[in-house]
Write a protein that holds these residues in place. Structure first.
Motif, short mmCIF file in Angstrom:
data_model
loop_
_atom_site.label_atom_id
_atom_site.label_comp_id
_atom_site.label_asym_id
_atom_site.label_seq_id
_atom_site.Cartn_x
_atom_site.Cartn_y
_atom_site.Cartn_z
N THR A 414 25.82 14.62 28.35
CA THR A 414 24.96 14.52 27.18
C THR A 414 25.73 14.72 25.88
O THR A 414 25.21 14.42 24.81
N ILE A 418 20.97 17.05 23.41
CA ILE A 418 19.83 17.27 24.29
C ILE A 418 18.64 16.40 23.88
O ILE A 418 17.93 15.85 24.73
N TYR A 444 26.91 19.30 29.34
CA TYR A 444 26.46 19.65 27.99
C TYR A 444 27.65 20.11 27.15
O TYR A 444 27.61 21.15 26.48
N ILE A 448 25.28 21.83 20.41
CA ILE A 448 23.95 21.30 20.74
C ILE A 448 23.36 20.55 19.55
O ILE A 448 23.51 20.94 18.39
N ALA A 460 17.22 25.41 24.29
CA ALA A 460 18.03 24.76 25.31
C ALA A 460 17.64 25.20 26.71
O ALA A 460 17.62 24.39 27.65
N HIS A 463 14.87 23.28 27.88
CA HIS A 463 15.29 21.93 28.26
C HIS A 463 15.86 21.90 29.68
O HIS A 463 15.53 20.99 30.46
N TYR A 464 16.74 22.82 30.02
CA TYR A 464 17.36 22.78 31.35
C TYR A 464 16.30 22.81 32.45
O TYR A 464 16.41 22.08 33.45
#
Length: 700
Positions: A414, A418, A444, A448, A460, A463-464
């Motif tokens: 990514t 994100i 990642y 970010i 974050a 998001h994971y």
């Protein structure tokens, strides 16, 4: 079964109030006290204090009272629980979940609100968390800081890495607590994204040892919808205080009741192997949330990866382009650099080797457009995760891999963008389904985006978990690199089959790691879950792959073999190049034979930073595998095989360091021997500096 007793059902507004909670074996005892409205706890092990008086509470943004003091005890209830559950995959076929519990409901009359402190005491340690029930006067709130304390009783020896909002990819430093500040700058190494907050800040899982031989481990479990917890040391009192990861404007978390914090965990024992064997972190997570798990399977894989890590090959297709705009850049007009590894014919050669030697899958990195300017530019639309380079034929590779009974493993880097990844996530997972990719290695690397957010902040972390849940909808397993460290969520979402989130093998090609690094990771990073460490390097001199890279892998071949047992993971890679395995096919046999899913695991001996020896019984098999990794001091091991089944005879194949083996001067010196063994047998083995041994024990 869980049994609950409500001890107190009336409001207690006295100046001091205390309750105790013991572990099932009575060796650990918690004392909780409300002193002048402030919650305080202490912890004793075998009658001796291991955590001194430590405060609990949270400071809120724009709240003049916060959740720090002014409390009264509203209710205390006790419960006990003892049950066994079966993980989808793991180090053992069954896990016992046995604890005593105390929940304390605290009321804050000035604000007419209440919280619950829930404590769970296991034989090996304590877990506790904050709970925020639904109520009228605590609904939406913002955390300025969590003020959980862990007061140490002495200047313990610690194995630590710098506290950081974005990276765990550090070598561990061993020092007294009082020396952290002095050694902090030495402990730093450069990385793509990192931000430290204090020269006395460290990360969990933090492993410590007292002068009288007690091991203490601080960590957290079930981290979700919250920010990751670092620890900051107050040098004057040797007290660690929680330090949450902030967002882009400095806030530490946004909660809506009902809500809970992650569990804060303290493991205590006088036997280091009990830290490694503990399932407490898993048991503090919720049970499996996926109805169908038949598609989730451990994987032994190879990859077109190490040759790029070492600089022998490249991820990018061309060196002509200073920048790329997806959908606008015409790669047909660019000159191939002839170093691009992810090309169809080269990948087929890897597929052939992986298939011939019984591997399950092959990872290919650098297959998709955009690698020419992927790193260091804070670029949002960096990849689309579905468009291959001109020399990578997705359909042909799918067909060829299927003909060789090899699954392809997807790679999604990514570049820290994100927001862009979430835009493309459904399309990317659909693409994987279409072309038969059952697992994904996501990355990642870098700062970010949205800018100002951190890898370990609440945004974050949400998001994971979102990506993992979305992957489960498509029956895809996730192996996230550079993401937040695991905290046992793989119990709830077993498609989280692996993580990196620590200094892995790749750093052996970036200047090397300490030779005892792998004797510390199981006590620290692996407490929360398995690591995709990518072991199995046989050529230690990186200059032989890339003359411009003088790095050295600080391990012996026997050590690299042992990692398949000591560094538990259901996702195990044979990371080196096929041509290097062909030079040492007799040693490569262990990688081919070793299991990746287990019925039993026995931690035979361990000392953080020094050595670890583990024996594991393969899933649904009578066969065992043993691994030993050693630090910098040569060591002799007297290995009793009493874990084997009585009355049976086995053939042990022993892969050991040669007498003159040394991680730096003679890393490829090993010897292989065979011996008939039973559960009465004892093996006497020697481990070189940075070495070890690996043993396959096959029933005759």
């Amino acid at each position: 079964m869980k049994n609950t007793i409500v001890l107190i059902g009336i409001l207690l507004s006295i100046s001091a109030y205390s309750q105790k909670l013991s572990s099932p074996n009575a060796e650990l005892e918690l004392n909780f006290e409300l002193r002048n409205g402030t919650p305080i706890y202490t912890l004793h092990y075998k009658g001796k204090e291991v955590i001194s008086e430590s405060k609990l509470g949270l400071e809120l943004v724009k709240d003049d009272k916060s959740l720090l003091d002014g409390f009264e005890v509203q209710e205390v209830s006790y419960a006990d629980f003892d049950d066994t559950w079966k993980p989808v995959w793991g180090e053992q076929a069954e896990i016992r979940n046995h604890y005593n519990e105390m929940s304390v409901t605290l009321y804050q009359p000035e604000k007419d609100r209440h919280i619950i402190l829930r404590f769970r005491m296991f034989d090996e340690g304590l877990g506790f968390r904050y709970e925020f029930p639904q109520q009228d006067h605590l609904v939406y709130f913002v955390i300025k800081e969590e003020h959980t304390e862990f007061a140490m009783t002495g200047d313990h020896t610690a194995f630590w890495i710098p506290g950081d909002y974005d990276s765990q990819e550090y070598d561990y430093t061993r020092s007294k607590l009082s020396e952290i500040n002095e050694l902090f700058d030495e402990a730093l190494t450069d990385n793509a994204s990192q931000e430290q907050f204090s020269k006395t800040g460290v990360q969990t899982s933090l492993m410590m040892k007292t002068d009288d031989g007690v091991y203490i481990n601080l960590h957290e479990a079930a981290l979700k919808e919250y920010s990751l917890m670092n620890l900051n040391l107050d040098e004057s009192t040797l007290t660690f205080k929680s330090w949450l990861t902030p967002d882009a404007i400095g806030n530490k978390g946004y909660l809506q009741a009902p809500a809970v914090s992650p569990w804060r965990t303290i493991m205590v024992t006088d036997d280091a192997t009990e830290i490694l064997a503990s399932s407490m972190n898993l048991n503090l997570n919720e049970p499996n949330a996926l109805e169908d798990t038949s598609w989730i399977k451990p994987i032994k894989y190879m990859g077109v990866w190490w040759e790029m890590i070492t600089g022998k090959s490249s991820w990018n297709y061309t060196d002509d382009l200073p920048s790329v705009k997806l959908g606008e850049t015409d790669y047909s007009e660019a000159t191939p650099n002839k170093k691009h590894a992810a090309n169809t014919e080269h990948v087929k050669a890897y597929i052939d080797f992986a298939s011939k030697h019984g591997f399950d899958a092959l990872l290919v990195e650098g297959w998709n457009e955009g690698w020419e300017d992927w790193y260091g530019h804070s670029k949002d639309y960096v990849f689309d995760f579905v468009t291959p380079y001109p020399d990578f034929d997705v359909k042909e590779i799918q067909k060829y891999a299927a003909s060789k009974d090899i699954e392809m493993m997807m790679h999604h880097e990514t570049s820290g963008a994100i927001r862009n990844y979430e835009r493309h996530l459904d399309t990317a997972y659909q693409f994987m389904n279409e072309y038969g990719y059952t697992s994904v290695k996501s990355g990642y690397v870098g700062d970010i985006i949205p800018r100002g957010e951190h890898h370990y902040g609440q945004w974050a972390i949400n998001h994971y978990l979102y990506a993992a849940k979305k992957a489960a909808d498509y029956k895809i397993m996730v192996n996230a690199h550079e993401a937040v460290r695991p905290t046992g969520l793989r119990r709830t979402y077993p498609n989280l089959i692996g993580n990196e989130s620590a200094r892995g093998t790749e750093f052996q090609a970036f200047g090397g790691s300490k030779p005892n690094h792998v004797t510390i990771l199981p006590f620290t990073r692996l407490i929360g879950g398995p690591m995709d460490y990518t072991p199995g390097i046989f050529e230690m001199d990186i200059s032989k792959l890339n003359p411009d890279n003088n790095s050295h892998v600080n391990a012996t071949i026997a050590n690299q073999l042992a990692l398949y047992v000591t560094m538990y993971s259901p996702l195990q890679m044979a990371a080196d190049l096929p041509e290097n395995y062909k030079r040492f096919m007799d040693a490569f046999q262990f990688i081919k034979d070793v299991a990746i899913d287990w019925d039993e695991s026995h931690y035979l001996e361990a000392e953080p930073g020094e050595y670890i020896t583990v024996a594991r019984k393969a899933k649904n098999s009578p066969n065992w595998f043993v691994g030993n990794v050693n630090g910098t001091t040569p060591r002799k091991t007297k290995l009793k095989l009493d874990f084997l089944e009585k009355g049976k005879t086995y053939q042990a194949t022993i892969y050991a360091d040669a007498k003159d083996a040394h991680y730096k001067t003679n890393p490829q010196a090993y010897k292989i021997s065979t011996k008939k063994v039973t559960n009465n047998s004892t093996l006497r083995l020697e481990s070189a500096p940075g070495g070890g041994f690996a043993i396959s024990i096959i029933e005759k």
